[in-house]
Design a protein around this motif. Structure first.
Motif, PDB file in Angstrom:
ATOM      1  N   THR A  15       0.870  -1.377   0.001  1.00  0.00           N
ATOM      2  CA  THR A  15      -0.167  -0.017   0.027  1.00  0.00           C
ATOM      3  C   THR A  15       0.778   1.457  -0.158  1.00  0.00           C
ATOM      4  O   THR A  15       2.077   1.381   0.252  1.00  0.00           O
ATOM      5  CB  THR A  15      -0.968   0.004   1.176  1.00  0.00           C
ATOM      6  OG1 THR A  15      -0.102  -0.025   2.409  1.00  0.00           O
ATOM      7  CG2 THR A  15      -1.804  -1.161   1.130  1.00  0.00           C
ATOM      8  N   ASP A  16       0.261   2.349  -0.318  1.00  0.00           N
ATOM      9  CA  ASP A  16       0.986   3.463  -0.369  1.00  0.00           C
ATOM     10  C   ASP A  16       0.111   4.695   0.186  1.00  0.00           C
ATOM     11  O   ASP A  16      -1.095   4.969  -0.114  1.00  0.00           O
ATOM     12  CB  ASP A  16       0.982   4.187  -1.967  1.00  0.00           C
ATOM     13  CG  ASP A  16       1.882   5.495  -2.037  1.00  0.00           C
ATOM     14  OD1 ASP A  16       1.961   6.010  -1.176  1.00  0.00           O
ATOM     15  OD2 ASP A  16       2.405   5.748  -3.152  1.00  0.00           O
ATOM     16  N   LYS A  18       0.077   7.563   0.359  1.00  0.00           N
ATOM     17  CA  LYS A  18      -0.420   8.661  -0.647  1.00  0.00           C
ATOM     18  C   LYS A  18      -1.889   8.245  -1.206  1.00  0.00           C
ATOM     19  O   LYS A  18      -2.314   9.270  -1.986  1.00  0.00           O
ATOM     20  CB  LYS A  18       0.709   9.194  -1.546  1.00  0.00           C
ATOM     21  CG  LYS A  18       1.740   9.755  -0.678  1.00  0.00           C
ATOM     22  CD  LYS A  18       2.827  10.125  -1.803  1.00  0.00           C
ATOM     23  CE  LYS A  18       4.118  10.785  -1.264  1.00  0.00           C
ATOM     24  NZ  LYS A  18       5.112  10.940  -1.967  1.00  0.00           N
ATOM     25  N   ARG A  19      -2.014   6.964  -1.518  1.00  0.00           N
ATOM     26  CA  ARG A  19      -3.150   6.398  -2.119  1.00  0.00           C
ATOM     27  C   ARG A  19      -3.892   5.202  -1.204  1.00  0.00           C
ATOM     28  O   ARG A  19      -3.913   4.191  -1.615  1.00  0.00           O
ATOM     29  CB  ARG A  19      -2.626   6.102  -3.535  1.00  0.00           C
ATOM     30  CG  ARG A  19      -1.982   7.034  -4.421  1.00  0.00           C
ATOM     31  CD  ARG A  19      -1.435   6.479  -5.620  1.00  0.00           C
ATOM     32  NE  ARG A  19      -2.672   6.049  -6.394  1.00  0.00           N
ATOM     33  CZ  ARG A  19      -2.441   5.436  -7.497  1.00  0.00           C
ATOM     34  NH1 ARG A  19      -1.124   5.683  -8.341  1.00  0.00           N
ATOM     35  NH2 ARG A  19      -3.280   5.191  -8.530  1.00  0.00           N
ATOM     36  N   PRO A  20      -4.493   6.135  -0.307  1.00  0.00           N
ATOM     37  CA  PRO A  20      -5.158   5.025   0.752  1.00  0.00           C
ATOM     38  C   PRO A  20      -6.278   4.104   0.104  1.00  0.00           C
ATOM     39  O   PRO A  20      -6.986   4.545  -1.008  1.00  0.00           O
ATOM     40  CB  PRO A  20      -5.916   5.995   1.803  1.00  0.00           C
ATOM     41  CG  PRO A  20      -5.613   7.469   1.286  1.00  0.00           C
ATOM     42  CD  PRO A  20      -4.790   7.219   0.221  1.00  0.00           C
ATOM     43  N   GLU A  22      -5.775   1.602  -1.898  1.00  0.00           N
ATOM     44  CA  GLU A  22      -5.487   0.880  -3.046  1.00  0.00           C
ATOM     45  C   GLU A  22      -4.285  -0.024  -2.668  1.00  0.00           C
ATOM     46  O   GLU A  22      -3.592   0.203  -1.758  1.00  0.00           O
ATOM     47  CB  GLU A  22      -4.924   1.642  -3.939  1.00  0.00           C
ATOM     48  CG  GLU A  22      -6.130   2.669  -4.503  1.00  0.00           C
ATOM     49  CD  GLU A  22      -5.590   3.644  -5.815  1.00  0.00           C
ATOM     50  OE1 GLU A  22      -5.771   3.359  -6.785  1.00  0.00           O
ATOM     51  OE2 GLU A  22      -5.395   4.905  -5.174  1.00  0.00           O
ATOM     52  N   PHE A  24      -1.068  -2.283  -4.557  1.00  0.00           N
ATOM     53  CA  PHE A  24      -0.229  -2.428  -5.603  1.00  0.00           C
ATOM     54  C   PHE A  24       0.915  -3.362  -5.539  1.00  0.00           C
ATOM     55  O   PHE A  24       0.855  -4.187  -4.801  1.00  0.00           O
ATOM     56  CB  PHE A  24       0.730  -0.866  -5.901  1.00  0.00           C
ATOM     57  CG  PHE A  24      -0.207   0.185  -5.450  1.00  0.00           C
ATOM     58  CD1 PHE A  24      -0.691   0.875  -6.668  1.00  0.00           C
ATOM     59  CD2 PHE A  24      -0.548   0.682  -4.368  1.00  0.00           C
ATOM     60  CE1 PHE A  24      -1.668   1.878  -6.727  1.00  0.00           C
ATOM     61  CE2 PHE A  24      -1.530   1.977  -4.460  1.00  0.00           C
ATOM     62  CZ  PHE A  24      -1.876   2.677  -5.612  1.00  0.00           C
TER      63      PHE A  24
END
Length: 116
Positions: A15-16, A18-20, A22, A24
């Motif tokens: 997970t990132d 900055k992009r909760p 989602e 990857f």
């Protein structure tokens, strides 16, 4: 003592912040993960570490330095001669290009080659 090749990859399904919400995979690591999955027995010929997305990426810092945390990276051991196109950091030699990593896994560890 002989040092083996060390392959450091991002853990799939990361997970990132900055992009909760989602999940990857690394686009550069995915082809390498596919190659590793194609012949798991060969994986024992090198050291493989999968690390979380968040920095600092401890395995990369320990293998190279804090300034060299981009992944994937293949840190070359001394079991085989180093090719001339590798990057150097002191006595450590490494490759960050995915296609070159795939080629070196074939050359140094007997994985199937990428068809061109």
């Amino acid at each position: 003592m002989t040092q083996r090749d060390l392959l450091i990859l991002l853990e799939p399904g990361f997970t990132d912040p900055k992009r909760p919400g989602e999940v990857f995979i690394c686009p550069d690591g995915a082809p390498i993960e596919g190659l590793l999955a194609s012949d798991p027995e060969r994986n024992t010929r090198l050291d493989i570490r999968r690390v979380p997305f968040q920095r600092p990426r401890k395995a990369a810092v320990e293998a190279l330095s804090e300034a060299h945390q981009n992944l994937p990276v293949l840190v070359l051991g001394d079991e085989y001669p180093a090719p001339s196109d590798v990057k150097s950091l002191g006595e450590k030699r490494f490759i960050t290009d995915t296609r070159r990593i795939l080629a070196l896994l074939a050359e140094r560890h007997g994985f199937p080659k990428v068809h061109d």
